[in-house]
Every structure is written in structure tokens, then in C-alpha cells.
Design a protein around this motif. Structure first.
Motif, PDB file in Angstrom:
ATOM      1  N   VAL A   1      37.410  14.480  -5.645  1.00 18.03           N
ATOM      2  CA  VAL A   1      38.279  13.313  -5.603  1.00 18.03           C
ATOM      3  C   VAL A   1      37.622  12.215  -6.431  1.00 18.03           C
ATOM      4  O   VAL A   1      36.457  11.864  -6.185  1.00 18.03           O
ATOM      5  CB  VAL A   1      38.516  12.830  -4.161  1.00 18.03           C
ATOM      6  N   SER A   2      38.334  11.661  -7.375  1.00 18.12           N
ATOM      7  CA  SER A   2      37.787  10.624  -8.246  1.00 18.12           C
ATOM      8  C   SER A   2      37.298   9.427  -7.427  1.00 18.12           C
ATOM      9  O   SER A   2      38.000   8.941  -6.543  1.00 18.12           O
ATOM     10  CB  SER A   2      38.873  10.159  -9.228  1.00 18.12           C
ATOM     11  N   GLY A   3      36.083   8.984  -7.720  1.00 22.75           N
ATOM     12  CA  GLY A   3      35.544   7.791  -7.080  1.00 22.75           C
ATOM     13  C   GLY A   3      34.646   8.035  -5.891  1.00 22.75           C
ATOM     14  O   GLY A   3      33.997   7.101  -5.412  1.00 22.75           O
ATOM     15  N   LEU A   4      34.581   9.272  -5.397  1.00 26.87           N
ATOM     16  CA  LEU A   4      33.746   9.534  -4.215  1.00 26.87           C
ATOM     17  C   LEU A   4      32.263   9.369  -4.534  1.00 26.87           C
ATOM     18  O   LEU A   4      31.535   8.670  -3.827  1.00 26.87           O
ATOM     19  CB  LEU A   4      34.008  10.931  -3.666  1.00 26.87           C
ATOM     20  N   TRP A   5      31.800  10.038  -5.584  1.00 24.75           N
ATOM     21  CA  TRP A   5      30.367  10.024  -5.872  1.00 24.75           C
ATOM     22  C   TRP A   5      29.850   8.630  -6.173  1.00 24.75           C
ATOM     23  O   TRP A   5      28.730   8.276  -5.784  1.00 24.75           O
ATOM     24  CB  TRP A   5      30.051  10.951  -7.044  1.00 24.75           C
TER      25      TRP A   5
ATOM     26  N   PHE B   1      42.762  11.506   6.632  1.00 28.74           N
ATOM     27  CA  PHE B   1      43.403  12.003   5.420  1.00 28.74           C
ATOM     28  C   PHE B   1      43.098  13.496   5.307  1.00 28.74           C
ATOM     29  O   PHE B   1      41.980  13.890   4.964  1.00 28.74           O
ATOM     30  CB  PHE B   1      42.870  11.262   4.192  1.00 28.74           C
ATOM     31  N   THR B   2      44.103  14.336   5.597  1.00 32.54           N
ATOM     32  CA  THR B   2      43.843  15.783   5.608  1.00 32.54           C
ATOM     33  C   THR B   2      43.675  16.335   4.191  1.00 32.54           C
ATOM     34  O   THR B   2      42.944  17.315   3.996  1.00 32.54           O
ATOM     35  CB  THR B   2      44.972  16.536   6.316  1.00 32.54           C
ATOM     36  N   ASN B   3      44.349  15.780   3.206  1.00 31.59           N
ATOM     37  CA  ASN B   3      44.143  16.095   1.783  1.00 31.59           C
ATOM     38  C   ASN B   3      44.218  17.590   1.475  1.00 31.59           C
ATOM     39  O   ASN B   3      43.560  18.087   0.561  1.00 31.59           O
ATOM     40  CB  ASN B   3      42.787  15.540   1.314  1.00 31.59           C
ATOM     41  N   GLY B   4      45.015  18.326   2.255  1.00 25.61           N
ATOM     42  CA  GLY B   4      45.181  19.755   2.017  1.00 25.61           C
ATOM     43  C   GLY B   4      44.004  20.599   2.452  1.00 25.61           C
ATOM     44  O   GLY B   4      44.014  21.827   2.279  1.00 25.61           O
ATOM     45  N   ALA B   5      42.962  19.991   3.035  1.00 20.48           N
ATOM     46  CA  ALA B   5      41.772  20.747   3.419  1.00 20.48           C
ATOM     47  C   ALA B   5      41.928  21.427   4.766  1.00 20.48           C
ATOM     48  O   ALA B   5      41.228  22.398   5.052  1.00 20.48           O
ATOM     49  CB  ALA B   5      40.552  19.830   3.437  1.00 20.48           C
TER      50      ALA B   5
ATOM     51  N   PRO C   1      48.369  13.983  -0.158  1.00 22.86           N
ATOM     52  CA  PRO C   1      47.072  14.142  -0.828  1.00 22.86           C
ATOM     53  C   PRO C   1      46.512  12.832  -1.390  1.00 22.86           C
ATOM     54  O   PRO C   1      47.255  11.913  -1.748  1.00 22.86           O
ATOM     55  CB  PRO C   1      47.390  15.128  -1.961  1.00 22.86           C
ATOM     56  N   VAL C   2      45.193  12.780  -1.443  1.00 18.60           N
ATOM     57  CA  VAL C   2      44.475  11.630  -1.982  1.00 18.60           C
ATOM     58  C   VAL C   2      44.275  11.823  -3.478  1.00 18.60           C
ATOM     59  O   VAL C   2      43.859  12.902  -3.929  1.00 18.60           O
ATOM     60  CB  VAL C   2      43.104  11.470  -1.284  1.00 18.60           C
ATOM     61  N   SER C   3      44.539  10.772  -4.258  1.00 20.59           N
ATOM     62  CA  SER C   3      44.361  10.861  -5.714  1.00 20.59           C
ATOM     63  C   SER C   3      43.025  10.284  -6.169  1.00 20.59           C
ATOM     64  O   SER C   3      42.428  10.764  -7.133  1.00 20.59           O
ATOM     65  CB  SER C   3      45.494  10.136  -6.439  1.00 20.59           C
ATOM     66  N   ALA C   4      42.542   9.245  -5.481  1.00 22.12           N
ATOM     67  CA  ALA C   4      41.301   8.595  -5.915  1.00 22.12           C
ATOM     68  C   ALA C   4      40.835   7.621  -4.844  1.00 22.12           C
ATOM     69  O   ALA C   4      41.592   7.247  -3.938  1.00 22.12           O
ATOM     70  CB  ALA C   4      41.514   7.850  -7.232  1.00 22.12           C
ATOM     71  N   VAL C   5      39.580   7.234  -4.960  1.00 20.19           N
ATOM     72  CA  VAL C   5      39.036   6.135  -4.168  1.00 20.19           C
ATOM     73  C   VAL C   5      38.600   5.060  -5.152  1.00 20.19           C
ATOM     74  O   VAL C   5      37.850   5.337  -6.094  1.00 20.19           O
ATOM     75  CB  VAL C   5      37.847   6.589  -3.296  1.00 20.19           C
ATOM     76  N   LYS C   6      39.057   3.832  -4.919  1.00 18.80           N
ATOM     77  CA  LYS C   6      38.777   2.748  -5.850  1.00 18.80           C
ATOM     78  C   LYS C   6      38.207   1.544  -5.101  1.00 18.80           C
ATOM     79  O   LYS C   6      38.155   1.535  -3.868  1.00 18.80           O
ATOM     80  CB  LYS C   6      40.059   2.342  -6.592  1.00 18.80           C
ATOM     81  N   GLY C   7      37.831   0.502  -5.840  1.00 18.53           N
ATOM     82  CA  GLY C   7      37.328  -0.718  -5.227  1.00 18.53           C
ATOM     83  C   GLY C   7      36.147  -0.435  -4.326  1.00 18.53           C
ATOM     84  O   GLY C   7      35.278   0.371  -4.650  1.00 18.53           O
ATOM     85  N   GLU C   8      36.101  -1.133  -3.185  1.00 20.55           N
ATOM     86  CA  GLU C   8      35.027  -0.877  -2.230  1.00 20.55           C
ATOM     87  C   GLU C   8      35.245   0.452  -1.511  1.00 20.55           C
ATOM     88  O   GLU C   8      34.377   1.314  -1.494  1.00 20.55           O
ATOM     89  CB  GLU C   8      34.951  -2.027  -1.213  1.00 20.55           C
TER      90      GLU C   8
ATOM     91  N   VAL D   1      41.518   3.920  -0.508  1.00 21.44           N
ATOM     92  CA  VAL D   1      41.983   5.294  -0.654  1.00 21.44           C
ATOM     93  C   VAL D   1      43.400   5.262  -1.218  1.00 21.44           C
ATOM     94  O   VAL D   1      44.325   4.702  -0.608  1.00 21.44           O
ATOM     95  CB  VAL D   1      41.958   6.029   0.698  1.00 21.44           C
ATOM     96  N   CYS D   2      43.569   5.881  -2.386  1.00 22.06           N
ATOM     97  CA  CYS D   2      44.864   5.904  -3.064  1.00 22.06           C
ATOM     98  C   CYS D   2      45.485   7.287  -2.928  1.00 22.06           C
ATOM     99  O   CYS D   2      44.816   8.304  -3.154  1.00 22.06           O
ATOM    100  CB  CYS D   2      44.684   5.567  -4.546  1.00 22.06           C
ATOM    101  N   LEU D   3      46.755   7.320  -2.556  1.00 23.00           N
ATOM    102  CA  LEU D   3      47.474   8.580  -2.378  1.00 23.00           C
ATOM    103  C   LEU D   3      48.328   8.875  -3.604  1.00 23.00           C
ATOM    104  O   LEU D   3      48.650   7.975  -4.396  1.00 23.00           O
ATOM    105  CB  LEU D   3      48.350   8.517  -1.126  1.00 23.00           C
ATOM    106  N   VAL D   4      48.719  10.145  -3.736  1.00 22.76           N
ATOM    107  CA  VAL D   4      49.496  10.539  -4.913  1.00 22.76           C
ATOM    108  C   VAL D   4      50.888   9.930  -4.911  1.00 22.76           C
ATOM    109  O   VAL D   4      51.536   9.862  -5.965  1.00 22.76           O
ATOM    110  CB  VAL D   4      49.599  12.074  -5.013  1.00 22.76           C
ATOM    111  N   ASP D   5      51.388   9.464  -3.766  1.00 23.90           N
ATOM    112  CA  ASP D   5      52.714   8.851  -3.718  1.00 23.90           C
ATOM    113  C   ASP D   5      52.675   7.350  -4.016  1.00 23.90           C
ATOM    114  O   ASP D   5      53.689   6.659  -3.895  1.00 23.90           O
ATOM    115  CB  ASP D   5      53.393   9.106  -2.367  1.00 23.90           C
ATOM    116  N   GLY D   6      51.497   6.838  -4.386  1.00 19.25           N
ATOM    117  CA  GLY D   6      51.375   5.436  -4.777  1.00 19.25           C
ATOM    118  C   GLY D   6      50.890   4.513  -3.688  1.00 19.25           C
ATOM    119  O   GLY D   6      50.512   3.362  -3.962  1.00 19.25           O
TER     120      GLY D   6
END
Length: 296
Positions: A117-121, A169-173, A195-202, A205-210
Motif C-alpha cells: 500500500v503506497s505510503g506505509l513504509w 480496513f479489511t482491504n481484501g486480506a 480497498p485502501v489505495s494509499a496512506v497520506k499526510g500523517e 487512509v485513502c480508499l479507492v472510492d475517493g
């Protein structure tokens, strides 16, 4: 020179093991590659007398105190290969040095693996977290989240509400069954299956539906793998945990290979500075007694 023990890994567990041995006036070599698992965190909470300190400072103090003892030798180098001879263990480092030890303590830790997931690391150890006992209090009962990675995440989702309102956030897992959904409702956990698309800011959590969720912290149960294959080279057995395989040890941190001990995150499914120090102290005393006392 042959050492009484070679400790592979100079973080909290390895240093705690080495300290017991040098205090028993045994010659000890510590080999350390310099990659602490908690190097991303700026504070270490829940460590008695060290609560809130920089974990790097705790490690630096430990090294300085250990090296006061004349029987302690430290090398900043990684162990690359290990073999057992009739009389000892021989360790070859990445730098090409060879060392011999009558006993071997494996404390080289594990490597975390996060979902793609973008932004986790970029936020790992700061606002993307693995342990509420280490980080939960400082989140001040803010909005929290759990990102599913597998079955262990259900346990995490039920536990995290102790520290603040929680979204799972189950994120398909994983797909919670009816009983699990009832448990989540009872704990007041909001279930989010988009599903989660990315983690941003602090910790947004951003979802694929916006949609997005601004959180104080996001908990993720990482999977783990050993940071080296030395245990496999020696033939040490492993035990499966929900996070991944760890080196199998008994109550005194002895592995299934005689003369080899293991401690810290490498030998348990959950990471903690306090637990690593305790495991290391046990491994060090058990190693000393294996040297000093006759085999029953």
C-alpha cells in the motif's frame, strides 16, 4: 583467539545476552550489522526506567556499558556463514574475518514485511505502527485504524479500541464471518471493506472510492522473516507464528542444535525492547551455565 561465545546481533537482546556472559568472566564477541528493527521509531515506550527515550540512545548506552568489560569484543560486521566443527562454531563475516566460538547466540532479529500500500513504509514506526503497548498511549484516544494483513489482524482490531475509536480496513486480506462481525460490533469497531489505495499526510487512509479517514495512527500486523539465514545453515528448527516463522527455542532460549541459543525477535512472534532484553538475559545465563556445568 577462540571466544567462549559469539553473539550474532548487537541490539537489545544480543547485548543483554553478552552482558551476562562477560559478567561471568567469559570471553564474548558481538558481531553487529547495525540494523535495529526499531530504527524508524523516535521514542521507545513501556521500557522500565527508559520510558520515552530515543531507542538509539538506549542501544548506545547498552553498548557503552557492555564494552566497559574487558572480556567483551565488538565488531561492526555481519556474519555471512557459520559452520560447526568438532570443537566449536566458526563464523565468517561479510568482511572476510573468521572467528571461533564454543557457543553461539543468534540475536540478529527479523525483517518486517508490509502490504503493498503506497505510503506505509514512509510512516512505519511513526504513525503506521505494529504494537499498541509500545505506541498506543501517545495517540491520546484519537481516531485509530487497523489495516488487515491476515488472520492476526482480527485480534488486533478487537484490541485496538482500548486506545481509541477504531476502524478496521479489511482491504481484501480477510473476510470476517458472522461471529467475527458480531465481535467487532460489540467492541464498537467500524468495519470498512472498500480497498485502501494509499496512506497520506500523517495517517490519512485513502480508499479507492475517493473517501478518506484522518487518523491519529494506523496499526498493521507486519509479517516477518529472519534477517539472516544463519539458523537455517545450522539446521535449527523453526516454529510457525501468525506473523511468520521464528527460531524454535526452549524455556532457556536453547535451539534444537546443541550449543546454539537464540533470543529476541528472531525467537518470538512479537517484538518489544523489554521482552528482547529479558530473552537476551535468559540466553546469556543459559549459555554460561552450558559452559560451566557438566551435561546431566
Amino acid at each position: 583467539m577462540r571466544f567462549d561465545a559469539i553473539v550474532v546481533g548487537g541490539s537489545y537482546a544480543g547485548m543483554a545476552a553478552a552482558l551476562q556472559l562477560v559478567r561471568a568472566r567469559r570471553r564474548v564477541l558481538v558481531l553487529d550489522g547495525g540494523q535495529r528493527r526499531n530504527r524508524f521509531a523516535s521514542h521507545s515506550q513501556g521500557v522500565l526506567t527508559q520510558d520515552g527515550r530515543d531507542p538509539a540512545a538506549i542501544a548506545a548506552d547498552g553498548r557503552a556499558q557492555l564494552l566497559v568489560y574487558p572480556d567483551a569484543t565488538w565488531r561492526d560486521d555481519r556474519a555471512a556463514r557459520v559452520a560447526r566443527t568438532e570443537e566449536c562454531f566458526e563464523v565468517i563475516t561479510e568482511g572476510g574475518d573468521r572467528f571461533q566460538g564454543t557457543r553461539l547466540i543468534l540475536a540478529y532479529g527479523v525483517v518486517d514485511q508490509l502490504p503493498p500500500v503506497s505510503g506505509l513504509w514512509e510512516r512505519w514506526g511513526r504513525t503506521v505502527l505494529h504494537c499498541p503497548y509500545c505506541h498506543g498511549y501517545e495517540l491520546n484516544r484519537g481516531e485509530l485504524g487497523v489495516l488487515a494483513t491476515g488472520p492476526m489482524s482480527m485480534h488486533q482490531a478487537l484490541l485496538i479500541p482500548e486506545w481509541g475509536p477504531t476502524t478496521f480496513f479489511t482491504n481484501g486480506a480477510l473476510m470476517p464471518d458472522a461471529d467475527q462481525r458480531a465481535q467487532l460490533r460489540e467492541r464498537g469497531v467500524r468495519l470498512e471493506e472498500v480497498p485502501v489505495s494509499a496512506v497520506k499526510g500523517e495517517a490519512e487512509v485513502c480508499l479507492v472510492d475517493g473517501r478518506s479517514f484522518s487518523l491519529a495512527g494506523l496499526f498493521v500486523a507486519s509479517s516477518i522473516r529472519p534477517a539472516s539465514d544463519l539458523a537455517a545453515q545450522l539446521g535449527c528448527e523453526t516454529s510457525d507464528t501468525p506473523m511468520g516463522a521464528v527460531v524454535k527455542t526452549d524455556a532457556r532460549q536453547a535451539t534444537t542444535v546443541p550449543g546454539v541459543f537464540a533470543c529476541g525477535d528472531l525467537a518470538r512472534g512479537a517484538g518489544s525492547v523489554s521482552l528482547a532484553i529479558g530473552d537476551g538475559a535468559m540466553a546469556g545465563t543459559a549459555t554460561h551455565q552450558s559452559l560451566a556445568l557438566p551435561t546431566p
